[in-house]
Motif scaffolding. Structure first.
Motif, PDB file in Angstrom:
ATOM      1  N   ALA A  61      -4.401   4.715   4.846  1.00 56.92           N
ATOM      2  CA  ALA A  61      -3.299   4.815   3.888  1.00 56.92           C
ATOM      3  C   ALA A  61      -2.421   3.562   3.929  1.00 56.92           C
ATOM      4  O   ALA A  61      -1.987   3.068   2.877  1.00 56.92           O
ATOM      5  CB  ALA A  61      -2.461   6.068   4.170  1.00 56.92           C
ATOM      6  N   LEU A  62      -2.154   3.031   5.120  1.00 55.81           N
ATOM      7  CA  LEU A  62      -1.346   1.819   5.236  1.00 55.81           C
ATOM      8  C   LEU A  62      -2.083   0.605   4.688  1.00 55.81           C
ATOM      9  O   LEU A  62      -1.489  -0.242   4.010  1.00 55.81           O
ATOM     10  CB  LEU A  62      -0.924   1.589   6.684  1.00 55.81           C
ATOM     11  CG  LEU A  62       0.126   2.570   7.219  1.00 55.81           C
ATOM     12  CD1 LEU A  62       0.297   2.407   8.726  1.00 55.81           C
ATOM     13  CD2 LEU A  62       1.457   2.383   6.500  1.00 55.81           C
ATOM     14  N   ASN A  63      -3.383   0.513   4.954  1.00 56.84           N
ATOM     15  CA  ASN A  63      -4.170  -0.589   4.381  1.00 56.84           C
ATOM     16  C   ASN A  63      -4.178  -0.509   2.858  1.00 56.84           C
ATOM     17  O   ASN A  63      -4.061  -1.527   2.172  1.00 56.84           O
ATOM     18  CB  ASN A  63      -5.603  -0.578   4.913  1.00 56.84           C
ATOM     19  CG  ASN A  63      -5.726  -1.258   6.249  1.00 56.84           C
ATOM     20  OD1 ASN A  63      -5.123  -2.293   6.483  1.00 56.84           O
ATOM     21  ND2 ASN A  63      -6.500  -0.671   7.143  1.00 56.84           N
ATOM     22  N   ASN A  64      -4.300   0.695   2.334  1.00 55.54           N
ATOM     23  CA  ASN A  64      -4.266   0.907   0.888  1.00 55.54           C
ATOM     24  C   ASN A  64      -2.909   0.470   0.329  1.00 55.54           C
ATOM     25  O   ASN A  64      -2.836  -0.183  -0.720  1.00 55.54           O
ATOM     26  CB  ASN A  64      -4.534   2.388   0.581  1.00 55.54           C
ATOM     27  CG  ASN A  64      -4.692   2.662  -0.878  1.00 55.54           C
ATOM     28  OD1 ASN A  64      -5.345   1.925  -1.587  1.00 55.54           O
ATOM     29  ND2 ASN A  64      -4.087   3.744  -1.336  1.00 55.54           N
ATOM     30  N   ALA A  65      -1.832   0.791   1.039  1.00 53.50           N
ATOM     31  CA  ALA A  65      -0.484   0.400   0.609  1.00 53.50           C
ATOM     32  C   ALA A  65      -0.321  -1.118   0.637  1.00 53.50           C
ATOM     33  O   ALA A  65       0.324  -1.696  -0.251  1.00 53.50           O
ATOM     34  CB  ALA A  65       0.565   1.062   1.498  1.00 53.50           C
ATOM     35  N   MET A  66      -0.912  -1.763   1.630  1.00 60.78           N
ATOM     36  CA  MET A  66      -0.816  -3.222   1.726  1.00 60.78           C
ATOM     37  C   MET A  66      -1.460  -3.898   0.521  1.00 60.78           C
ATOM     38  O   MET A  66      -0.968  -4.922   0.037  1.00 60.78           O
ATOM     39  CB  MET A  66      -1.492  -3.726   3.014  1.00 60.78           C
ATOM     40  CG  MET A  66      -0.723  -3.409   4.270  1.00 60.78           C
ATOM     41  SD  MET A  66      -1.616  -3.848   5.778  1.00 60.78           S
ATOM     42  CE  MET A  66      -1.525  -5.629   5.719  1.00 60.78           C
TER      43      MET A  66
END
Length: 122
Positions: free
Chosen positions: A56-61
């Protein structure tokens, strides 16, 4: 007024926010970062949750402003809500890493997040 987060800023208060507010802060921090470092501390049953948070954090980045950012926020809210329901808490910090490459010394913003079983004392 849009609030910007300074580098070398530990977000000790993050665990006090609702999952929706956490997701909004983490989206902003993730989009400022170029690297992600995620740890899980004292989380044996939540190993899958740590992997979901990392995705989810990689997707947000990588999310572009608009629909992609909204979708990334929804995904973060889902993961953060399920983590909270399992008694897990997220801590985060944004800092800089110096990398010496072909073009010289470069500073890269790094989002460090920790998934753990209890909130940080304020």
């Amino acid at each position: 007024m849009k609030q910007t987060l300074r580098l070398n800023n530990e977000l000790r208060w993050l665990h006090r926010l609702t999952p929706v507010a956490q997701a909004q802060v983490l989206l902003q921090v993730a989009q400022a970062a170029r690297l992600l470092h995620l740890e899980s501390v004292g989380v044996t049953a939540g190993a899958g949750m740590a992997a979901e948070l990392e995705r989810a954090l990689n997707n947000a980045m990588d999310a572009e402003p608009g629909c992609e950012a909204e979708a990334a926020t929804v995904r973060l809210v889902d993961v953060l809500t399920r983590a909270r329901d399992r008694g897990l808490r997220v801590q985060a910090e944004i800092s800089e890493m110096e990398v010496d490459g072909l073009l010289g010394l470069t500073r890269l913003p790094v989002l460090s997040a920790v998934l753990g079983g209890s909130p940080v004392a304020a």
